[in-house]
Design a protein around this motif. Structure first.
Motif, PDB file in Angstrom:
ATOM      1  N   THR A  46      49.961  16.678 -86.470  1.00 19.64           N
ATOM      2  CA  THR A  46      50.767  16.549 -87.453  1.00 19.64           C
ATOM      3  C   THR A  46      51.908  16.900 -86.549  1.00 19.64           C
ATOM      4  OG1 THR A  46      48.905  17.010 -88.815  1.00 19.64           O
ATOM      5  CG2 THR A  46      51.492  16.410 -90.378  1.00 19.64           C
ATOM      6  N   PRO A  47      52.548  15.375 -87.144  1.00 15.97           N
ATOM      7  CA  PRO A  47      54.245  15.941 -86.458  1.00 15.97           C
ATOM      8  C   PRO A  47      55.217  16.782 -87.277  1.00 15.97           C
ATOM      9  CG  PRO A  47      53.677  13.824 -86.325  1.00 15.97           C
ATOM     10  CD  PRO A  47      52.696  14.569 -86.604  1.00 15.97           C
ATOM     11  N   SER A  48      56.356  17.745 -86.953  1.00 20.67           N
ATOM     12  CA  SER A  48      56.503  18.496 -87.550  1.00 20.67           C
ATOM     13  C   SER A  48      57.658  17.654 -87.877  1.00 20.67           C
ATOM     14  CB  SER A  48      57.854  19.562 -87.005  1.00 20.67           C
ATOM     15  OG  SER A  48      58.405  20.304 -87.627  1.00 20.67           O
ATOM     16  N   THR A  49      57.761  17.598 -89.948  1.00 19.59           N
ATOM     17  CA  THR A  49      58.765  16.669 -90.301  1.00 19.59           C
ATOM     18  C   THR A  49      60.069  17.679 -90.145  1.00 19.59           C
ATOM     19  OG1 THR A  49      57.876  18.467 -92.603  1.00 19.59           O
ATOM     20  CG2 THR A  49      57.460  16.251 -91.998  1.00 19.59           C
ATOM     21  N   LEU A  50      59.890  19.103 -90.208  1.00 15.11           N
ATOM     22  CA  LEU A  50      61.697  19.482 -89.986  1.00 15.11           C
ATOM     23  C   LEU A  50      61.875  19.187 -88.645  1.00 15.11           C
ATOM     24  CD1 LEU A  50      63.253  21.907 -90.786  1.00 15.11           C
ATOM     25  CD2 LEU A  50      62.131  23.156 -88.805  1.00 15.11           C
ATOM     26  N   TYR A  51      61.557  18.916 -87.675  1.00 11.34           N
ATOM     27  CA  TYR A  51      62.339  18.552 -86.571  1.00 11.34           C
ATOM     28  C   TYR A  51      62.136  16.938 -86.290  1.00 11.34           C
ATOM     29  CZ  TYR A  51      60.459  22.457 -83.496  1.00 11.34           C
ATOM     30  OH  TYR A  51      60.059  23.443 -83.176  1.00 11.34           O
ATOM     31  N   ILE A  52      61.025  15.820 -87.222  1.00 15.01           N
ATOM     32  CA  ILE A  52      62.273  14.686 -87.285  1.00 15.01           C
ATOM     33  C   ILE A  52      62.888  14.153 -88.268  1.00 15.01           C
ATOM     34  CG2 ILE A  52      61.317  12.661 -88.205  1.00 15.01           C
ATOM     35  CD1 ILE A  52      58.053  13.260 -87.516  1.00 15.01           C
ATOM     36  N   GLY A  53      62.903  15.632 -89.185  1.00 14.84           N
ATOM     37  CA  GLY A  53      63.956  15.570 -90.165  1.00 14.84           C
ATOM     38  C   GLY A  53      65.798  15.807 -89.381  1.00 14.84           C
ATOM     39  N   PHE A  54      65.437  17.053 -88.952  1.00 19.11           N
ATOM     40  CA  PHE A  54      66.503  17.035 -87.675  1.00 19.11           C
ATOM     41  C   PHE A  54      67.319  16.091 -86.982  1.00 19.11           C
ATOM     42  CE2 PHE A  54      68.921  19.209 -84.189  1.00 19.11           C
ATOM     43  CZ  PHE A  54      69.663  19.835 -84.414  1.00 19.11           C
ATOM     44  N   ILE A  55      65.750  15.164 -86.218  1.00 15.37           N
ATOM     45  CA  ILE A  55      66.391  14.073 -85.471  1.00 15.37           C
ATOM     46  C   ILE A  55      67.168  12.940 -86.157  1.00 15.37           C
ATOM     47  CG2 ILE A  55      65.345  11.824 -83.315  1.00 15.37           C
ATOM     48  CD1 ILE A  55      63.346  14.425 -83.117  1.00 15.37           C
ATOM     49  N   PHE A  56      67.006  12.653 -87.241  1.00 15.92           N
ATOM     50  CA  PHE A  56      67.118  11.420 -88.370  1.00 15.92           C
ATOM     51  C   PHE A  56      68.482  12.031 -88.645  1.00 15.92           C
ATOM     52  CE2 PHE A  56      67.479  10.630 -92.696  1.00 15.92           C
ATOM     53  CZ  PHE A  56      68.065   9.628 -92.910  1.00 15.92           C
ATOM     54  N   LEU A  57      68.852  13.405 -89.326  1.00 12.16           N
ATOM     55  CA  LEU A  57      70.232  13.298 -89.192  1.00 12.16           C
ATOM     56  C   LEU A  57      71.377  13.210 -88.490  1.00 12.16           C
ATOM     57  CD1 LEU A  57      72.323  15.304 -91.810  1.00 12.16           C
ATOM     58  CD2 LEU A  57      71.482  16.814 -90.142  1.00 12.16           C
ATOM     59  N   LEU A  58      71.062  13.874 -87.607  1.00  8.46           N
ATOM     60  CA  LEU A  58      71.698  13.770 -85.780  1.00  8.46           C
ATOM     61  C   LEU A  58      72.060  11.770 -85.759  1.00  8.46           C
ATOM     62  CD1 LEU A  58      70.598  16.084 -82.588  1.00  8.46           C
ATOM     63  CD2 LEU A  58      72.590  16.750 -85.038  1.00  8.46           C
ATOM     64  N   ALA A  59      70.611  11.458 -85.562  1.00  6.96           N
ATOM     65  CA  ALA A  59      70.564   9.619 -85.341  1.00  6.96           C
ATOM     66  C   ALA A  59      71.806   8.437 -85.806  1.00  6.96           C
ATOM     67  CB  ALA A  59      69.522   8.808 -85.363  1.00  6.96           C
ATOM     68  N   SER A  60      71.654   9.139 -87.729  1.00 16.16           N
ATOM     69  CA  SER A  60      72.907   8.961 -88.383  1.00 16.16           C
ATOM     70  C   SER A  60      73.458   8.969 -88.324  1.00 16.16           C
ATOM     71  CB  SER A  60      71.749   9.448 -90.326  1.00 16.16           C
ATOM     72  OG  SER A  60      71.062   9.250 -90.435  1.00 16.16           O
ATOM     73  N   ILE A  61      73.924   9.749 -88.217  1.00 17.37           N
ATOM     74  CA  ILE A  61      76.063  10.584 -88.033  1.00 17.37           C
ATOM     75  C   ILE A  61      75.628  10.099 -86.107  1.00 17.37           C
ATOM     76  CG2 ILE A  61      77.183  12.454 -87.201  1.00 17.37           C
ATOM     77  CD1 ILE A  61      75.382  14.494 -88.598  1.00 17.37           C
ATOM     78  N   ALA A  62      75.445   9.296 -85.342  1.00 20.06           N
ATOM     79  CA  ALA A  62      75.833   9.045 -84.068  1.00 20.06           C
ATOM     80  C   ALA A  62      75.737   7.563 -84.308  1.00 20.06           C
ATOM     81  CB  ALA A  62      74.988   9.248 -83.561  1.00 20.06           C
ATOM     82  N   ALA A  63      74.979   6.924 -85.025  1.00 18.00           N
ATOM     83  CA  ALA A  63      75.065   5.641 -85.554  1.00 18.00           C
ATOM     84  C   ALA A  63      76.417   5.440 -86.270  1.00 18.00           C
ATOM     85  CB  ALA A  63      74.057   5.242 -86.859  1.00 18.00           C
ATOM     86  N   ARG A  64      76.632   6.177 -87.074  1.00 20.98           N
ATOM     87  CA  ARG A  64      77.701   5.821 -88.069  1.00 20.98           C
ATOM     88  C   ARG A  64      79.072   5.831 -87.083  1.00 20.98           C
ATOM     89  NH1 ARG A  64      79.241   3.435 -92.877  1.00 20.98           N
ATOM     90  NH2 ARG A  64      82.144   4.719 -93.430  1.00 20.98           N
ATOM     91  N   VAL A  65      78.805   7.139 -86.358  1.00 22.82           N
ATOM     92  CA  VAL A  65      80.245   7.486 -84.794  1.00 22.82           C
ATOM     93  C   VAL A  65      80.670   5.851 -84.530  1.00 22.82           C
ATOM     94  CG1 VAL A  65      81.209   8.733 -83.718  1.00 22.82           C
ATOM     95  CG2 VAL A  65      80.425   9.650 -85.986  1.00 22.82           C
ATOM     96  N   TRP A  66      79.491   5.353 -83.837  1.00 24.48           N
ATOM     97  CA  TRP A  66      79.349   5.034 -82.188  1.00 24.48           C
ATOM     98  C   TRP A  66      79.323   3.877 -82.799  1.00 24.48           C
ATOM     99  CZ3 TRP A  66      75.653   8.071 -79.356  1.00 24.48           C
ATOM    100  CH2 TRP A  66      76.331   9.205 -79.106  1.00 24.48           C
ATOM    101  N   ARG A  67      79.664   2.773 -84.632  1.00 26.06           N
ATOM    102  CA  ARG A  67      79.046   1.456 -85.044  1.00 26.06           C
ATOM    103  C   ARG A  67      80.589   1.066 -84.757  1.00 26.06           C
ATOM    104  NH1 ARG A  67      79.181   0.341 -91.060  1.00 26.06           N
ATOM    105  NH2 ARG A  67      79.027  -2.657 -90.961  1.00 26.06           N
ATOM    106  N   TYR A  68      81.113   1.239 -84.634  1.00 21.04           N
ATOM    107  CA  TYR A  68      82.524  -0.231 -83.670  1.00 21.04           C
ATOM    108  C   TYR A  68      82.865   0.612 -82.732  1.00 21.04           C
ATOM    109  CZ  TYR A  68      82.199  -0.878 -88.826  1.00 21.04           C
ATOM    110  OH  TYR A  68      82.006  -1.849 -89.649  1.00 21.04           O
ATOM    111  N   PRO A  69      83.615   1.983 -82.247  1.00 25.17           N
ATOM    112  CA  PRO A  69      83.860   1.865 -80.717  1.00 25.17           C
ATOM    113  C   PRO A  69      82.849   1.438 -79.724  1.00 25.17           C
ATOM    114  CG  PRO A  69      83.510   3.601 -81.628  1.00 25.17           C
ATOM    115  CD  PRO A  69      83.091   3.074 -82.680  1.00 25.17           C
ATOM    116  N   ARG A  70      80.920   2.063 -79.613  1.00 32.44           N
ATOM    117  CA  ARG A  70      80.396   1.589 -78.931  1.00 32.44           C
ATOM    118  C   ARG A  70      79.582   0.757 -79.355  1.00 32.44           C
ATOM    119  NH1 ARG A  70      78.921   7.011 -75.581  1.00 32.44           N
ATOM    120  NH2 ARG A  70      78.101   5.467 -73.872  1.00 32.44           N
ATOM    121  N   PRO A  71      78.684  -0.221 -79.789  1.00 33.76           N
ATOM    122  CA  PRO A  71      77.610  -1.175 -80.880  1.00 33.76           C
ATOM    123  C   PRO A  71      76.870  -0.628 -79.898  1.00 33.76           C
ATOM    124  CG  PRO A  71      80.076  -2.413 -79.902  1.00 33.76           C
ATOM    125  CD  PRO A  71      80.567  -1.760 -79.737  1.00 33.76           C
ATOM    126  N   ALA A  72      76.713  -0.891 -78.647  1.00 33.29           N
ATOM    127  CA  ALA A  72      75.476  -0.692 -78.021  1.00 33.29           C
ATOM    128  C   ALA A  72      74.968   0.730 -78.190  1.00 33.29           C
ATOM    129  CB  ALA A  72      74.723  -1.214 -76.677  1.00 33.29           C
TER     130      ALA A  72
END
Length: 246
Positions: A92-118
């Motif tokens: 069973t994967p840790s939901t805490l780690y998955i939630g932390f990765i989700f938070l970081l990925a969401s912030i990165a997607a928001r920040v890099w949306r226009y400066p770095r589309p890829a």
């Protein structure tokens, strides 16, 4: 001296062949052979070339999908992939780690949306994968079905919530288990699917039924890759299957 009245014979002047012409032909052919030997032989493309071409093709496809506004349609695919990966894990994967990765990925997607589309698109895909895994974990926790551990024979008192006719005039009932006696189960499943033998008249929905029954855990897949009945039973809330003795 040409006599008068005699026919005049005209001859074509002979073209002299240069003395070195015959020597030049072999040299010309030899030069062509030498040039063909000096020309490098093209080798088949390696894995790096194939990878470079594949990435270029992927970028072209993503750009085309983005221009037509079709990238949103891939969001359910990414979430479904995350759920499949979560259910396919050996532990069973840790939901805490998955939630932390989700938070970081969401912030990165928001920040890099226009400066770095890829990079922003990659972070968005990762966030959707994590969101699908978190949804699978939440659904598993929400179901909370108690699965019977071992086969057991007991007296079941239950309320009929569903029924269907099966072969031989028998009826299969979906029941909400109220009580088990002789023996009393410590981890009693809340719902079970039981088959009544014989061509008896069906029990009405909502009626209370009581009888001696054989309870079994839901069976897993017969072979790897086939349908897992225990998996399906868990998410519909059925913790046991079996039959009444009479």
């Amino acid at each position: 001296m040409v006599e008068a009245g005699s026919p005049v014979v005209r001859t074509k002047p002979s073209r002299g062949v240069p003395p070195d012409a015959l020597d030049l032909l072999p040299q010309a052919f030899n030069r062509r052979d030498a040039e063909s030997q000096d020309r490098p032989i093209s080798s088949p493309p390696g894995w790096r070339d194939r990878l470079r071409r594949g990435l270029a093709w992927a970028r072209t496809c993503l750009a085309e999908e983005s221009e037509y506004g079709h990238l949103f349609y891939w969001a359910p695919v990414a979430m479904g992939t995350g759920a499949v990966l979560w259910f396919s894990a050996e532990w069973t994967p840790s939901t805490l780690y998955i939630g932390f990765i989700f938070l970081l990925a969401s912030i990165a997607a928001r920040v890099w949306r226009y400066p770095r589309p890829a990079a922003g698109l990659t972070a968005t895909a990762l966030a959707l994968l994590c969101l699908g895994a978190l949804s699978a974990a939440w659904e598993t926790e929400r179901a909370g079905t108690i699965i019977l551990d071992v086969p057991v024979t007991t007296t079941v008192t239950a309320v009929v919530t569903g029924r269907e006719a099966v072969a031989g005039g028998r009826w299969r009932y979906v029941v909400e288990v109220v009580e088990t006696t002789k023996p009393s189960l410590k981890r009693m499943p809340k719902r079970a699917t039981l088959t009544a033998p014989g061509a008896s008249s069906p029990v009405a929905l909502g009626a209370t039924i009581r009888g001696r029954a054989r309870l079994l855990p839901p069976s897993g897949p017969a072979l790897v890759g086939l349908n897992d009945f225990a998996f399906d039973a868990y998410f519909v809330g059925s913790g046991a299957i079996g039959y009444f003795y009479g």
